[in-house]
Motif scaffolding. Sequence first.
Motif, short mmCIF file in Angstrom:
data_model
loop_
_atom_site.label_atom_id
_atom_site.label_comp_id
_atom_site.label_asym_id
_atom_site.label_seq_id
_atom_site.Cartn_x
_atom_site.Cartn_y
_atom_site.Cartn_z
N PRO A 1 -0.40 6.05 13.80
CA PRO A 1 1.10 5.69 13.23
C PRO A 1 1.80 4.75 14.05
O PRO A 1 2.97 4.50 13.65
N GLN A 2 0.91 4.56 15.31
CA GLN A 2 1.94 3.32 16.06
C GLN A 2 1.49 2.06 15.32
O GLN A 2 2.04 0.78 15.43
N ALA A 3 0.27 1.72 14.91
CA ALA A 3 -0.23 0.55 14.15
C ALA A 3 0.11 0.52 12.59
O ALA A 3 0.13 -0.88 12.28
N ILE A 4 -0.04 1.67 12.10
CA ILE A 4 -0.14 1.49 10.41
C ILE A 4 1.17 2.19 10.08
O ILE A 4 1.35 3.49 10.22
N PRO A 5 2.31 1.32 9.91
CA PRO A 5 3.26 2.04 9.58
C PRO A 5 3.49 2.76 8.23
O PRO A 5 2.75 2.43 7.30
N PHE A 6 4.52 3.84 8.23
CA PHE A 6 4.85 4.59 6.86
C PHE A 6 5.60 3.58 6.29
O PHE A 6 6.66 3.10 6.74
N GLU A 7 5.45 3.49 4.87
CA GLU A 7 6.32 2.43 4.13
C GLU A 7 5.72 2.56 2.49
O GLU A 7 4.99 3.09 2.28
N ASN A 8 7.01 2.18 1.76
CA ASN A 8 6.81 2.64 0.39
C ASN A 8 7.15 1.43 -0.57
O ASN A 8 7.59 1.50 -1.51
N ILE A 9 6.74 0.24 0.07
CA ILE A 9 7.42 -1.20 -0.46
C ILE A 9 6.84 -1.14 -2.01
O ILE A 9 7.27 -1.72 -2.81
N HIS A 10 5.49 -0.66 -2.03
CA HIS A 10 4.69 -0.82 -3.47
C HIS A 10 5.68 -0.13 -4.33
O HIS A 10 6.01 -0.67 -5.70
N SER A 11 5.78 1.09 -4.22
CA SER A 11 6.72 2.06 -5.17
C SER A 11 8.11 1.36 -5.40
O SER A 11 8.65 1.42 -6.53
N PHE A 12 8.47 0.80 -4.34
CA PHE A 12 10.02 0.47 -4.32
C PHE A 12 10.01 -0.81 -5.05
O PHE A 12 11.03 -1.11 -5.96
N LEU A 13 8.79 -1.70 -5.35
CA LEU A 13 8.92 -2.76 -6.09
C LEU A 13 8.30 -2.57 -7.52
O LEU A 13 8.36 -3.36 -8.33
N GLY A 14 7.89 -1.11 -7.98
CA GLY A 14 7.46 -0.91 -9.07
C GLY A 14 6.12 -1.17 -9.38
O GLY A 14 5.47 -1.19 -10.52
N LEU A 15 5.44 -1.35 -8.26
CA LEU A 15 3.88 -1.51 -8.13
C LEU A 15 3.16 -0.37 -8.14
O LEU A 15 3.44 0.57 -7.54
N PRO A 16 1.94 -0.30 -8.68
CA PRO A 16 1.18 0.90 -8.67
C PRO A 16 0.52 0.90 -7.15
O PRO A 16 0.56 0.05 -6.79
#
Length: 286
Positions: free
Chosen positions: A48-63
């Motif tokens: 979890p230090q190297a690979i962040p939690f993020e939801n950019i895909h769903s935020f952009l409407g991407l699958p």
Amino acid sequence: MSDAIKSLELFEGGLEEKSLQAYFNRVGYGGEREPTLEVLQQLHYLHPQAIPFENIHSFLGLPVALGLPELVQKLVLEGRGGYCFEQNLLFGQVLRTMGFLVKGLSARVFWEVPEGEIKPRDHMLLLVQVGGRKYIADVGFGGASFTAPLSLDDPDPQDTPIEQYRISKEADFYYVEIWVKEEWRLMYRFGLEPQLLPDYEVVSWYLCTHPSSLFVKDLMVARCMPWGRYALYNDRFTIHRKNEASQKRTITNYQELKELLEEIFLIQLPQHEKLPERLKKLISEE
């Protein structure tokens, strides 16, 4: 029939050697590959230090694809992060490839949920067996992700590099709590029924497509550090340091937000035409 069910409970296949080594490079791991508690603890600390939690895909409407090749490509090779299904499916595959006994579970989240509101079982975590003992691993809970595995059957508070957690059991359910601001707060409740990839795909599809889902409406990013955490919710950036008051500030321009994502959360932002527009809408001055 029993053998078929047993095989379905496991992640199908493992990582190729080049993908496994690429993962080790991504998280900065150069230790042993034996399925020991020490190895599990080291990987759980680094991931979890190297690979962040993020939801950019769903935020952009991407699958959000949950296939193993797609997970390796996005989270390992492209320098991206992901949410719980992506994070824990990848982490589980890494552990299983190394010889750990791993099963996927699901949980009902209570963290930051208004009292009385009932959420679906929309969180993934892992059950890992090491040396005859069972542990819970979870590198995908955003701003409260574990930085160490937790012993399943230890009711006492358990220290991790950042926070203290405890697991209690009532009937057929386990409850995970975190010690925050001088009180225990419930994170989620889970059972031990193994989940299969299609179970996660259904819930993941809901989270990244339903118009009322936070993963569609809001930007959520988190990254663990040896001393604490970084967290971003839309335009609100927070630094949590162990045993210190949190530092909070509001992001006031697009360039600042972009640099925060790239330099603090270490995300290689996707080249998507909608991303600048979506990020700018989060900023009050825009």
